[in-house]
Design a protein around this motif. Structure first.
Motif, PDB file in Angstrom:
ATOM      1  N   THR A  26       0.889  -1.116   0.103  1.00 12.70           N
ATOM      2  CA  THR A  26      -0.151   0.006   0.152  1.00 12.70           C
ATOM      3  C   THR A  26       0.959   1.310   0.120  1.00 12.70           C
ATOM      4  O   THR A  26       1.943   1.204   0.592  1.00 12.70           O
ATOM      5  N   ASP A  43      -5.107   7.580   2.613  1.00 11.82           N
ATOM      6  CA  ASP A  43      -4.937   5.896   2.684  1.00 11.82           C
ATOM      7  C   ASP A  43      -3.881   5.616   3.677  1.00 11.82           C
ATOM      8  O   ASP A  43      -2.828   4.742   3.192  1.00 11.82           O
ATOM      9  N   HIS A  83     -11.014  -0.126   2.058  1.00 10.46           N
ATOM     10  CA  HIS A  83      -9.770  -1.030   1.759  1.00 10.46           C
ATOM     11  C   HIS A  83     -10.336  -2.397   2.135  1.00 10.46           C
ATOM     12  O   HIS A  83     -10.646  -2.647   3.267  1.00 10.46           O
ATOM     13  N   ASP A 173      -7.805   2.290  -5.538  1.00 14.66           N
ATOM     14  CA  ASP A 173      -7.539   0.904  -6.397  1.00 14.66           C
ATOM     15  C   ASP A 173      -8.034   0.942  -7.710  1.00 14.66           C
ATOM     16  O   ASP A 173      -7.874  -0.092  -8.459  1.00 14.66           O
TER      17      ASP A 173
END
Length: 297
Positions: A26, A43, A83, A173
């Motif tokens: 990530t 994120d 996520h 994503d």
């Protein structure tokens, strides 16, 4: 294809610092206003030793040190979506650094779907109230003097949003680097047709727009990368470059998704992230637990 919901200002060049987390592949970002100390964190990652049931905050602490060393003021903590492959550290960062927590308004759909899968009780609110702001398509917010706008880009999940500020867009994503292709579309609420249209919307941004990925897996052993451009994706993305039709994409994506296993951290990730990064409430003995639904995912 829906129009871009807000004017793009390519003269504004936010300062972007990336933090790569190897265990989950990530990339988290600190996005700074070049004219002030204001920034947003996008994120973030909370560390988990899943086998041992232990969480820690080494990844988040690196961001905290960076923010403090550079005298930055955190105004927003942004989740591009809920996520399924890592746990958010947003509440931990918020407690240390402040800022408002935001996500797309369709987190309510995610909460409803997974609230049933994980058999959450009525005490689990499915209204997005765990977040400070639920973004609709075209909503804007300020980071110092920078105006950020949110684009609804579903398909991977219903709540996916792309955040655009100046000459930078954070795509979550939805897209990977050109040699990595695109996100899967087989999670509950995912749709390959919708994903294709969302990607085309992102790629209708100006060619020189910088695109920042949420993940990279270093295909074929190359070094990890997280920044590309609209022009590079249009020309070279292995799944959605110019000339690939929606039907071709959907056939590829559906066939490919059928071969993929679930992310190894999907069970803890979804339970935590649908709560805005918070752990489930403790039981009467003060202990917190994550559930493992049998034959549900």
């Amino acid at each position: 294809m829906a129009a871009i919901p807000h004017p793009v200002d390519l003269t504004l060049k936010p300062e972007v610092t990336a933090f790569f987390d190897p265990p989950t592949n990530t990339v988290s970002y600190v996005v700074k206003d070049p004219a002030s100390s204001a920034c947003a964190i996008i994120d973030s990652v909370m560390d988990i030793d899943y086998a041992a049931g232990r969480i820690s905050y080494e990844s988040a602490d690196k961001i905290i040190r960076f923010v403090k060393e550079h005298g930055l003021k955190v105004e927003w903590l942004i989740e591009t979506h809920a996520h399924a492959d890592h746990l958010s550290a947003a509440p931990y960062l918020q407690g240390k650094l402040g800022g408002k927590l935001g996500i797309g308004e369709n987190i309510k759909i995610v909460q409803d779907v997974f609230g049933k899968i994980f058999n959450e009780g009525t005490e689990f609110q499915r209204d997005g109230s765990q977040f400070d702001r639920l973004f609709k398509d075209g909503d804007t917010y300020q980071v110092g003097g920078m105006t950020v706008f949110a684009m609804h880009t579903p398909g991977h999940t219903p709540a996916c949003m792309t955040h655009v500020v100046g000459n930078a867009a954070f795509v979550g994503d939805t897209l990977f680097m050109p040699d990595g292709g695109t996100a899967r579309a087989d999670f509950p609420g995912g749709d390959a047709h919708v994903l294709f249209r969302s990607i085309k919307r992102v790629l209708s941004l100006p060619p020189e727009m910088r695109l920042f990925m949420c993940h990279d897996y270093g295909p074929d052993g190359r070094d990890i990368k997280w920044e590309t451009s609209v022009a590079e994706e249009r020309a070279n993305n292995i799944h959605v470059r110019e000339g690939i039709s929606e039907d071709e994409f959907v056939k590829m994506r559906t066939t490919r998704d059928a071969t993929l296993g679930l992310p190894k951290l999907i069970i803890p990730s979804i339970q935590v992230n649908m709560r805005g990064g918070n752990l489930p409430e403790p039981d009467q003995g003060g202990k917190r637990h994550l559930k493992v639904p049998i034959n549900e995912l």
